[in-house]
Write a protein that holds these residues in place. Structure first.
Motif, PDB file in Angstrom:
ATOM      1  N   PRO A 199       0.817  -1.222   0.000  1.00 27.08           N
ATOM      2  CA  PRO A 199       0.000   0.000   0.000  1.00 27.08           C
ATOM      3  C   PRO A 199       0.851   1.273   0.000  1.00 27.08           C
ATOM      4  O   PRO A 199       0.533   2.237  -0.703  1.00 27.08           O
ATOM      5  CB  PRO A 199      -0.815  -0.127   1.289  1.00 27.08           C
ATOM      6  CG  PRO A 199      -0.843  -1.583   1.591  1.00 27.08           C
ATOM      7  CD  PRO A 199       0.472  -2.109   1.135  1.00 27.08           C
ATOM      8  N   ALA A 200       1.937   1.271   0.777  1.00 26.29           N
ATOM      9  CA  ALA A 200       2.782   2.464   0.840  1.00 26.29           C
ATOM     10  C   ALA A 200       3.485   2.715  -0.491  1.00 26.29           C
ATOM     11  O   ALA A 200       3.719   3.865  -0.883  1.00 26.29           O
ATOM     12  CB  ALA A 200       3.816   2.312   1.957  1.00 26.29           C
ATOM     13  N   MET A 203       0.642   4.127  -3.155  1.00 28.28           N
ATOM     14  CA  MET A 203       0.070   5.467  -2.990  1.00 28.28           C
ATOM     15  C   MET A 203       0.795   6.544  -3.803  1.00 28.28           C
ATOM     16  O   MET A 203       0.153   7.335  -4.497  1.00 28.28           O
ATOM     17  CB  MET A 203       0.038   5.850  -1.503  1.00 28.28           C
ATOM     18  CG  MET A 203      -1.032   5.158  -0.678  1.00 28.28           C
ATOM     19  SD  MET A 203      -2.706   5.425  -1.304  1.00 28.28           S
ATOM     20  CE  MET A 203      -2.956   3.908  -2.233  1.00 28.28           C
ATOM     21  N   VAL A 206      -0.162   6.172  -7.439  1.00 25.92           N
ATOM     22  CA  VAL A 206      -1.557   6.588  -7.675  1.00 25.92           C
ATOM     23  C   VAL A 206      -1.639   8.108  -7.774  1.00 25.92           C
ATOM     24  O   VAL A 206      -2.305   8.661  -8.661  1.00 25.92           O
ATOM     25  CB  VAL A 206      -2.468   6.059  -6.554  1.00 25.92           C
ATOM     26  CG1 VAL A 206      -3.851   6.712  -6.621  1.00 25.92           C
ATOM     27  CG2 VAL A 206      -2.603   4.548  -6.641  1.00 25.92           C
ATOM     28  N   ILE A 207      -0.965   8.799  -6.865  1.00 27.00           N
ATOM     29  CA  ILE A 207      -0.982  10.268  -6.883  1.00 27.00           C
ATOM     30  C   ILE A 207      -0.323  10.799  -8.150  1.00 27.00           C
ATOM     31  O   ILE A 207      -0.790  11.776  -8.758  1.00 27.00           O
ATOM     32  CB  ILE A 207      -0.266  10.819  -5.627  1.00 27.00           C
ATOM     33  CG1 ILE A 207      -0.987  10.368  -4.359  1.00 27.00           C
ATOM     34  CG2 ILE A 207      -0.185  12.340  -5.679  1.00 27.00           C
ATOM     35  CD1 ILE A 207      -2.457  10.718  -4.315  1.00 27.00           C
ATOM     36  N   ALA A 248       4.104  12.890  -2.238  1.00 28.47           N
ATOM     37  CA  ALA A 248       3.455  11.753  -1.577  1.00 28.47           C
ATOM     38  C   ALA A 248       4.378  11.135  -0.538  1.00 28.47           C
ATOM     39  O   ALA A 248       3.933  10.723   0.549  1.00 28.47           O
ATOM     40  CB  ALA A 248       3.028  10.717  -2.612  1.00 28.47           C
ATOM     41  N   ILE A 252       3.411  10.452   3.323  1.00 26.10           N
ATOM     42  CA  ILE A 252       3.334   9.066   3.811  1.00 26.10           C
ATOM     43  C   ILE A 252       4.313   8.835   4.960  1.00 26.10           C
ATOM     44  O   ILE A 252       3.977   8.201   5.965  1.00 26.10           O
ATOM     45  CB  ILE A 252       3.577   8.080   2.662  1.00 26.10           C
ATOM     46  CG1 ILE A 252       2.437   8.165   1.641  1.00 26.10           C
ATOM     47  CG2 ILE A 252       3.701   6.651   3.184  1.00 26.10           C
ATOM     48  CD1 ILE A 252       2.701   7.409   0.354  1.00 26.10           C
ATOM     49  N   LEU A 324      -4.632  12.215  -1.472  1.00 28.34           N
ATOM     50  CA  LEU A 324      -3.766  11.365  -0.659  1.00 28.34           C
ATOM     51  C   LEU A 324      -4.237  11.279   0.799  1.00 28.34           C
ATOM     52  O   LEU A 324      -4.288  10.173   1.360  1.00 28.34           O
ATOM     53  CB  LEU A 324      -2.318  11.856  -0.743  1.00 28.34           C
ATOM     54  CG  LEU A 324      -1.288  11.020   0.026  1.00 28.34           C
ATOM     55  CD1 LEU A 324      -1.319   9.554  -0.426  1.00 28.34           C
ATOM     56  CD2 LEU A 324       0.115  11.593  -0.134  1.00 28.34           C
ATOM     57  N   LEU A 327      -7.095   8.870   0.982  1.00 27.32           N
ATOM     58  CA  LEU A 327      -6.662   7.482   0.844  1.00 27.32           C
ATOM     59  C   LEU A 327      -5.932   6.996   2.092  1.00 27.32           C
ATOM     60  O   LEU A 327      -6.112   5.849   2.530  1.00 27.32           O
ATOM     61  CB  LEU A 327      -5.745   7.348  -0.375  1.00 27.32           C
ATOM     62  CG  LEU A 327      -6.404   7.574  -1.739  1.00 27.32           C
ATOM     63  CD1 LEU A 327      -5.353   7.584  -2.846  1.00 27.32           C
ATOM     64  CD2 LEU A 327      -7.460   6.524  -2.025  1.00 27.32           C
ATOM     65  N   LEU A 328      -5.112   7.853   2.688  1.00 26.16           N
ATOM     66  CA  LEU A 328      -4.389   7.471   3.896  1.00 26.16           C
ATOM     67  C   LEU A 328      -5.341   7.190   5.056  1.00 26.16           C
ATOM     68  O   LEU A 328      -5.137   6.249   5.831  1.00 26.16           O
ATOM     69  CB  LEU A 328      -3.392   8.570   4.284  1.00 26.16           C
ATOM     70  CG  LEU A 328      -2.186   8.754   3.362  1.00 26.16           C
ATOM     71  CD1 LEU A 328      -1.334   9.932   3.823  1.00 26.16           C
ATOM     72  CD2 LEU A 328      -1.347   7.492   3.296  1.00 26.16           C
ATOM     73  N   LEU A 331      -6.934   3.830   4.516  1.00 22.30           N
ATOM     74  CA  LEU A 331      -5.986   2.750   4.791  1.00 22.30           C
ATOM     75  C   LEU A 331      -5.659   2.637   6.282  1.00 22.30           C
ATOM     76  O   LEU A 331      -5.639   1.544   6.849  1.00 22.30           O
ATOM     77  CB  LEU A 331      -4.694   2.968   4.005  1.00 22.30           C
ATOM     78  CG  LEU A 331      -4.713   2.611   2.521  1.00 22.30           C
ATOM     79  CD1 LEU A 331      -3.428   3.074   1.851  1.00 22.30           C
ATOM     80  CD2 LEU A 331      -4.898   1.111   2.320  1.00 22.30           C
ATOM     81  N   ILE A 335      -1.578   0.795   5.934  1.00 23.22           N
ATOM     82  CA  ILE A 335      -0.511   1.319   5.081  1.00 23.22           C
ATOM     83  C   ILE A 335       0.764   0.487   5.251  1.00 23.22           C
ATOM     84  O   ILE A 335       1.617   0.429   4.360  1.00 23.22           O
ATOM     85  CB  ILE A 335      -0.227   2.806   5.424  1.00 23.22           C
ATOM     86  CG1 ILE A 335       0.696   3.449   4.377  1.00 23.22           C
ATOM     87  CG2 ILE A 335       0.404   2.949   6.800  1.00 23.22           C
ATOM     88  CD1 ILE A 335       0.041   3.806   3.112  1.00 23.22           C
TER      89      ILE A 335
END
Length: 533
Positions: A199-200, A203, A206-207, A248, A252, A324, A327-328, A331, A335
């Motif tokens: 997942p990390a 992300m 995706v961004i 991102a 993150i 972001l 989404l975070l 998750l 993440i």
């Protein structure tokens, strides 16, 4: 930032849904904008460019650097029958082109000293295109087919050499999509060793995808308001990939650190937005201002790069502080799930350990020594930087192999200057006789740095004619800069002697335009720097 964080948490489904729809539309926009790019490299207001444009309007050609047909024989090449027909056949593959050669001028400027090699300049019609010259293959085929027995022919020139450097296709090379995928693959490897969890890793990518595709939507709209250079698509794809992933990463890292000290999802997100989110906004604004500074340069296509390029960091920032965080929050602790690399292969998150922690300690203990070393490195780079020759690549530096490279090597081996690949076009406007033009060409030959000059009959129209001159060096070589200066200083008095007081004479052609481009960019640099500051 705190209020924005709470708003994103409350409306996370809406935020994610809107971004999904906009990104899907961005994929559609990227296809639509493909037919709306500006492919002009104009330098309006500069003498050589304007003179070349006036000449092209009268003669139909001369803006695109010439294709150079090279012929070699064991005897006197000028006496081999059929070469003139081969030149005509090659020119016929470029309807509207004009030709200058020994056979049209009678000048030995087109013949090697041993008379075994001769060349012809074939000027294709139209403007310079980002795609290069599309008639190369047809021209070469026509030339080879019509070359008489006992004579070896080759087709070279800047477009031909560039085509071979691009694996034989003018304008060839990877597409924007391929370049973005290559960059994305490299980023994926780095992210794997940075986070180690799926997942990390996903992300930032995706961004980046959302940022790039939504920027294409804005650029598509922008093309209806102003011209946008085709170069912007590469800028968006590659800079967008870099800055979106960078922003991102900041978010993150902070979010994971906040979760690691026991914060719940919302509080972790609030702290992330308060610190990393503010840094993202400042960073994105700096990048946007840097790119926007290009509007100061007096070149339309570079100005459009500045305007279009400014959009990608702006959209990346917007995605990083809205999509972001949503989404975070969704998750949360997940993440850190789905580990694809063991923890021992991931760098420590403790700032006091690892390479960067040790380096920070060195800097704090010995700031003067570290600072002096840094200044020394910058000084060395600056010294070599000012030695650079800002210009197009010289013919000798083009990679690849094939007929164009063989033709170029034949020219050089025969003692013919590489300047024939980028001739000067001395544009004479006003009434002038062939005898006067020939006399001017002979005087131009006396200028230091000029190997030869002629006045081709094909380059004459009512009220306008061209004297073609070849530099002793490649048109992009550093010594050619001094030749251009001497030629400009000499051409006024020479024209006065041979043509009288009427008319206008301008040093034009690819080498002169190239220096104008460099002057426009670097001459305005102090103002660009001031704007950024």
């Amino acid at each position: 930032m705190e209020r924005l964080a709470h708003l994103v948490v409350r409306r996370r489904r809406l935020v994610i849904g809107v971004w999904i729809l906009l990104t899907a539309f961005g994929a559609f926009s990227a296809g639509q904008v493909a037919d709306r790019w500006l492919e002009s490299f104009s330098i309006p207001g500069y003498p050589a460019y304007e003179a070349d444009q006036r000449a092209a309007a009268e003669l139909g050609s001369g803006v695109v650097p010439p294709l150079v047909a090279v012929f070699e024989s064991k005897g006197d090449v000028t006496k081999a029958s059929g070469i003139e027909g081969a030149i005509a056949a090659a020119a016929g593959a470029n309807p509207g082109s004009r030709v200058s050669s020994f056979f049209s001028t009678g000048s030995d400027a087109y013949v090697s000293q041993d008379r075994h090699v001769t060349f012809a300049e074939i000027y294709p019609p139209g403007q310079v295109s980002f795609e290069g010259l599309l008639t190369l293959d047809a021209t070469r085929e026509a030339l080879k087919s019509a070359t008489p027995a006992g004579v070896e022919s080759h087709l070279t020139g800047m477009d031909a050499l560039f085509a071979e450097a691009s694996e034989g296709q003018a304008g060839g090379g990877p597409s924007v999509l391929v370049e973005a995928l290559i960059g994305g693959l490299g980023a994926l490897v780095i992210l794997l060793f940075t986070f180690g969890t799926l997942p990390a890793v996903a992300m930032p990518l995706v961004i980046a995808i959302a940022s790039i595709l939504n920027t294409f939507t804005l650029i598509w709209l922008l093309t209806y308001l102003t011209d946008v250079s085709i170069i912007v698509q590469f800028l968006v794809a590659l800079i967008g990939l870099g800055v979106a992933i960078d922003y991102a990463l900041l978010m993150i890292f902070r979010f994971r650190d906040e979760l690691a000290v026991g914060k719940d999802r919302e509080e972790a997100l609030v702290q992330t937005m308060r610190h990393a989110g503010r840094s993202v906004i400042v960073s994105g604004s700096t990048v946007a201002v840097g790119l926007l500074s290009l509007v100061i340069l007096p070149l339309p296509f570079i100005r459009s790069i500045g305007i279009g390029g400014m959009l990608i960091p702006a959209v990346s920032v917007l995605a990083a502080i809205t999509l972001l965080p949503a989404l975070l929050f969704v998750l949360g602790p997940r993440i850190n799930s789905i580990r694809v690399l063991p923890k021992r292969m991931i760098g420590s998150h403790d700032p006091d350990t690892g390479f960067w922690g040790r380096w920070a300690g060195i800097v704090v203990r010995k700031p003067l020594a570290v600072g002096a070393a840094g200044l020394a490195i910058v000084a060395v780079l600056l010294y070599y930087g000012v030695q650079l020759n800002p210009s197009d690549a010289q013919a000798k530096d083009f990679p690849g192999e094939g007929d164009a490279h063989v033709g170029y090597e034949k020219l050089v081996a025969a003692g013919i200057t590489p300047g024939v690949l980028k001739p000067f076009q001395i544009v004479v406007e006003g009434e002038s006789t062939p005898a006067e033009l020939d006399a001017l060409a002979r005087k131009v030959e006396t200028v230091d740095g000029i190997a030869a000059a002629t006045s081709p009959p094909s380059a004459r129209a009512d009220g306008l004619a061209i004297v073609e001159a070849f530099a002793t060096t490649d048109g992009s070589a550093k010594p050619t800069r001094a030749t251009i200066t001497r030629l400009k200083d000499a051409i006024g008095p020479l024209a006065q002697q041979e043509l009288g007081s009427g008319g206008q004479v301008t040093v034009a052609g690819a080498p002169a335009e190239e220096r104008e481009f460099v002057s426009a960019v670097y001459g305005t640099f102090p103002y660009v720097l001031l704007f950024v500051i």
